[in-house]
Design an enzyme around this catalytic site. Structure first.
Site, short mmCIF file in Angstrom:
data_model
loop_
_atom_site.label_atom_id
_atom_site.label_comp_id
_atom_site.label_asym_id
_atom_site.label_seq_id
_atom_site.Cartn_x
_atom_site.Cartn_y
_atom_site.Cartn_z
N LYS A 22 51.98 9.53 30.13
CA LYS A 22 51.67 10.95 30.31
C LYS A 22 50.35 11.30 29.62
O LYS A 22 49.50 11.98 30.19
CB LYS A 22 52.79 11.80 29.72
CG LYS A 22 52.43 13.28 29.53
CD LYS A 22 53.43 14.01 28.67
CE LYS A 22 52.98 15.42 28.35
NZ LYS A 22 51.92 15.50 27.34
N ASN A 23 50.18 10.85 28.38
CA ASN A 23 49.00 11.25 27.61
C ASN A 23 47.72 10.60 28.13
O ASN A 23 46.63 11.04 27.80
CB ASN A 23 49.20 10.95 26.12
CG ASN A 23 50.21 11.90 25.49
OD1 ASN A 23 50.46 12.99 26.02
ND2 ASN A 23 50.81 11.50 24.39
N ARG A 92 48.67 22.19 28.04
CA ARG A 92 47.78 21.95 26.90
C ARG A 92 46.61 21.05 27.29
O ARG A 92 45.48 21.29 26.93
CB ARG A 92 48.57 21.33 25.75
CG ARG A 92 47.68 20.92 24.58
CD ARG A 92 48.49 20.56 23.36
NE ARG A 92 49.24 19.36 23.52
CZ ARG A 92 48.83 18.15 23.16
NH1 ARG A 92 47.62 18.00 22.66
NH2 ARG A 92 49.60 17.10 23.29
N CYS A 116 53.46 22.86 24.63
CA CYS A 116 54.50 23.09 23.64
C CYS A 116 53.90 23.68 22.37
O CYS A 116 52.84 23.24 21.92
CB CYS A 116 55.19 21.77 23.28
SG CYS A 116 55.97 20.96 24.68
N ARG A 121 46.93 24.43 17.06
CA ARG A 121 46.21 23.31 17.67
C ARG A 121 44.77 23.79 17.87
O ARG A 121 44.39 24.15 18.98
CB ARG A 121 46.80 22.96 19.03
CG ARG A 121 48.21 22.43 19.02
CD ARG A 121 48.63 22.27 20.47
NE ARG A 121 50.01 21.90 20.61
CZ ARG A 121 50.43 20.69 20.92
NH1 ARG A 121 49.59 19.71 21.05
NH2 ARG A 121 51.72 20.43 21.06
N PRO A 122 43.98 23.81 16.84
CA PRO A 122 42.65 24.38 16.98
C PRO A 122 41.78 23.53 17.91
O PRO A 122 41.90 22.31 17.93
CB PRO A 122 42.10 24.36 15.55
CG PRO A 122 42.90 23.31 14.85
CD PRO A 122 44.24 23.28 15.51
N ILE A 123 40.94 24.22 18.70
CA ILE A 123 40.01 23.46 19.53
C ILE A 123 38.61 23.50 18.93
O ILE A 123 37.63 23.21 19.60
CB ILE A 123 40.01 23.95 20.99
CG1 ILE A 123 39.61 25.42 21.10
CG2 ILE A 123 41.35 23.70 21.66
CD1 ILE A 123 39.23 25.84 22.51
N ASP A 124 38.53 23.84 17.64
CA ASP A 124 37.21 23.94 17.02
C ASP A 124 36.48 22.60 17.00
O ASP A 124 35.25 22.56 17.10
CB ASP A 124 37.29 24.56 15.61
CG ASP A 124 38.30 23.87 14.72
OD1 ASP A 124 39.03 22.99 15.21
OD2 ASP A 124 38.38 24.22 13.53
N LEU A 125 37.21 21.48 16.90
CA LEU A 125 36.55 20.16 16.92
C LEU A 125 35.94 19.88 18.29
O LEU A 125 34.86 19.30 18.39
CB LEU A 125 37.56 19.05 16.60
CG LEU A 125 37.99 18.90 15.14
CD1 LEU A 125 39.03 17.80 15.01
CD2 LEU A 125 36.80 18.57 14.25
N ASP A 306 54.82 11.99 18.19
CA ASP A 306 55.65 12.20 19.38
C ASP A 306 56.96 11.41 19.35
O ASP A 306 57.83 11.65 20.18
CB ASP A 306 54.87 11.80 20.65
CG ASP A 306 53.93 12.91 21.12
OD1 ASP A 306 53.88 13.96 20.47
OD2 ASP A 306 53.25 12.71 22.14
N ILE A 328 51.19 15.41 11.17
CA ILE A 328 50.34 15.82 12.29
C ILE A 328 50.70 17.25 12.70
O ILE A 328 49.84 18.13 12.77
CB ILE A 328 50.51 14.88 13.51
CG1 ILE A 328 50.41 13.41 13.08
CG2 ILE A 328 49.51 15.23 14.60
CD1 ILE A 328 49.06 12.96 12.64
N ARG A 400 58.24 18.06 31.96
CA ARG A 400 56.78 17.98 31.79
C ARG A 400 56.33 16.57 31.45
O ARG A 400 55.19 16.21 31.70
CB ARG A 400 56.32 18.90 30.64
CG ARG A 400 56.16 20.36 31.01
CD ARG A 400 55.48 21.11 29.87
NE ARG A 400 54.33 20.37 29.39
CZ ARG A 400 54.14 20.01 28.13
NH1 ARG A 400 55.00 20.31 27.20
NH2 ARG A 400 53.07 19.32 27.78
#
Length: 421
Positions: A22-23, A92, A116, A121-125, A306, A328, A400
Site C-alpha cells: 500500500k505505502n 493522506r 487516519c 502530521r506536519p507537511i512543513d518538511l 504501522d 513516531i 483502505r
C-alpha cells in the site's frame, strides 16, 4: 455503512499470499504521471486508497485501467487542474501529487492531506524541500498552492530535520526533473522509497542512494513509460504473521521479503514464536509458551509504527507484562480502549501502552470501532481470537489498506463477513 462481522474462536490454518505494498502504491501512482507515455504497474493492491487515486487521476484527464492487480496509467492527455478538496482530502498520500505536479507542470493546487488521524502530521518538511528547490508555496483556505519561477526548479542540498518517508518521496518526485543535482540528507530509508526510486530510474530518472540516508538525484529533461512490479506489503505480511502466531495452527505467509521485516521478526523470535523462514515464505507453527517483550517504534530499519497495533493481540497472548512505546505517532493508542471492551488487560500510561498478557487469554466479542487502518487490523485479529461475535464499525478504514481481507481470512478458516447496516 458497512460492518465487519466476525464469529471468533476458529483456529486458522492454510496459506495466504501478501499483496503489493500500500505505502508503495500510493507513491508510485502519482509518480507515474511524470512519464510522457504509459506506465504499467504490476502487483497493485485492490484497496480503497488505490481506487481514490485512480479517480483523482481520471479527474485530471489521465487514462487509467485497473484489472487483476495491474494498473496502466497513460498521462499523455493529462491537464493540471486544482484539487483543493473532495477525494484528495480523504487520502493522506494524496500529498505526493504536490511533488509530481510541481515537477510535471511547474504548479499545482492540492488539498491538505486526510487519512487516519494519528496525531499531527506536519507537511512543513515537504514545503521546506519544495522551497529549497526554488518553488513558492502558500496555503489558502485549506489548500496548498505550489508555483515555480519561469526557469523552473533547480537542484540543491536539502537536510531533513527529521526522518520522513512522505517528505523524502515528495522531494524525490519534485527533483527528478530539476536542473542539476539534488542531495537529500537524513533521508528516510524504507523499502517503499527504494521502490519509488526504482520506478523513477526505470522511467529514465537518475536517482542514486535510495535506501541509505543520502539520496542523490541528477535532474533529467524527460521521463518515459515503463513496466514496474511493486514490492510486497511488509505491513500486511506482519499483520498476518501476528495473526498466525496468536491464533494459527500452521499458517504459511507467501510473497514476503524477509529483509523488510527483520526488526519485526526478531521480536517474534524473542517471544518464542515458532517460524520457518524460507526464500519468500514464512511458515508459523503453533507456539504455546509465548514470552512478553517490549516494543519501541522507530524509523526503518527499526520496528515499524504501522506494526505495533496489529502486534498487540499477540502480545496479550504472552504470559506477563509487555510495553509499547510509539515514538513516531504517540497518539496511536485508539485500539487500546476497544481491546479493553473485549476483556483485555491493557492501559495507556503517558506515552506508553501497558499490556498484561496471559497464555490463557480470553477475549469476548463485542461492538468495536476501527478508529484508523492499523487499529482496525488489531481488532480483526482480536475478533478472530475472541469468544462469540465481534462487530467492527468504521470498516472503511480497514478496506483502505488491506487487499481482499475477507477472502484471505475466509481461506484461512475464519468466519468473517461484511454486513451493510
Amino acid at each position: 455503512m458497512k460492518r465487519m462481522i466476525i464469529n471468533g474462536g476458529k483456529k486458522l490454518t492454510g496459506e495466504v499470499t501478501i499483496s503489493g505494498a500500500k505505502n508503495s502504491a500510493v507513491a508510485l501512482i502519482p509518480a507515474a504521471i511524470l512519464a510522457d507515455s504509459p506506465v504499467t504497474l504490476e502487483g497493485v493492491p485492490d484497496i480503497q486508497d488505490v481506487h481514490s487515486l485512480k479517480e483523482i487521476l481520471e479527474m485530471m484527464g489521465v487514462k487509467v485501467t485497473f484489472k487483476d492487480n495491474v494498473m496502466v496509467i497513460d498521462p499523455r492527455e493529462m491537464v493540471s487542474i486544482p484539487m483543493p478538496s473532495g477525494k484528495i482530502n480523504s487520502l493522506r498520500a494524496s500529498y505526493y501529487f504536490m511533488g509530481a505536479l510541481l515537477s510535471k507542470f511547474g504548479e499545482g493546487v492540492v488539498g491538505l492531506p486526510g487519512g487516519c488521524y494519528l496525531g499531527p502530521r506536519p507537511i512543513d518538511l515537504h514545503i521546506k524541500g519544495f522551497e529549497s528547490l526554488g518553488a513558492s508555496v502558500t496555503t489558502e483556505h485549506g489548500a496548498t498552492y505550489l508555483r515555480t519561477k519561469e526557469e523552473g526548479l533547480h537542484g540543491t542540498r536539502i537536510f531533513m530535520d527529521m526522518v520522513s518517508i512522505g517528505a523524502t518521496i515528495n522531494v524525490m518526485l519534485a527533483a527528478v526533473k530539476a536542473k542539476g543535482r539534488t542531495v537529500i540528507e537524513n533521508a528516510a530509508r524504507e523499502p517503499e522509497i527504494i521502490d519509488v526510486a526504482t520506478l523513477l530510474n526505470n522511467m529514465g530518472a537518475k536517482v542514486r542512494g535510495a535506501g541509505t540516508n543520502e539520496i542523490r538525484i541528477d535532474g533529467v529533461e524527460e521521463l518515459h513509460g515503463c513496466r514496474h512490479a511493486m514490492i510486497p506489503d511488509r505491513i500486511e505480511a506482519g499483520t498476518y504473521l501476528s495473526l498466525a502466531a496468536a491464533y494459527g495452527e500452521g499458517v504459511k505467509v507467501k510473497n514476503v521479503i524477509y529483509e523488510h521485516l527483520e526488526s519485526f521478526l526478531s521480536k517474534l523470535e524473542e517471544m518464542g514464536v515458532n517460524m520457518i523462514i524460507e526464500e519468500d515464505t514464512i511458515t508459523v507453527h503453533p507456539s504455546p509458551e509465548l514470552k512478553p517483550t517490549n516494543v519501541t517504534t522507530v524509523p526503518y530499519p527499526g520496528f515499524a509504527t504501522d506494526l505495533q497495533q496489529p502486534m498487540t493481540p499477540l502480545l496479550l497472548c504472552a504470559s506477563g507484562k509487555s510495553m509499547v512505546i510509539d515514538t513516531i505517532y504517540e497518539k496511536r493508542i485508539n485500539h487500546i480502549p476497544e481491546l479493553v471492551r473485549m476483556g483485555a488487560d491493557a492501559s495507556v500510561e503517558g506515552n506508553m501502552i501497558i499490556l498484561n498478557g496471559s497464555k490463557d487469554l480470553k477475549l469476548e466479542g463485542g461492538e468495536v470501532t476501527a478508529s484508523d487502518l492499523r487499529a482496525g487490523a488489531c481488532l480483526v485479529i482480536a475478533g478472530i481470537m475472541a469468544n462469540g461475535t465481534t462487530k467492527i464499525s468504521n470498516v472503511g478504514n480497514i478496506l483502505r489498506g488491506y487487499d481482499h481481507i475477507i477472502d484471505k481470512l475466509t481461506a484461512l478458516g475464519a468466519d468473517v463477513a461484511m454486513e451493510e447496516n
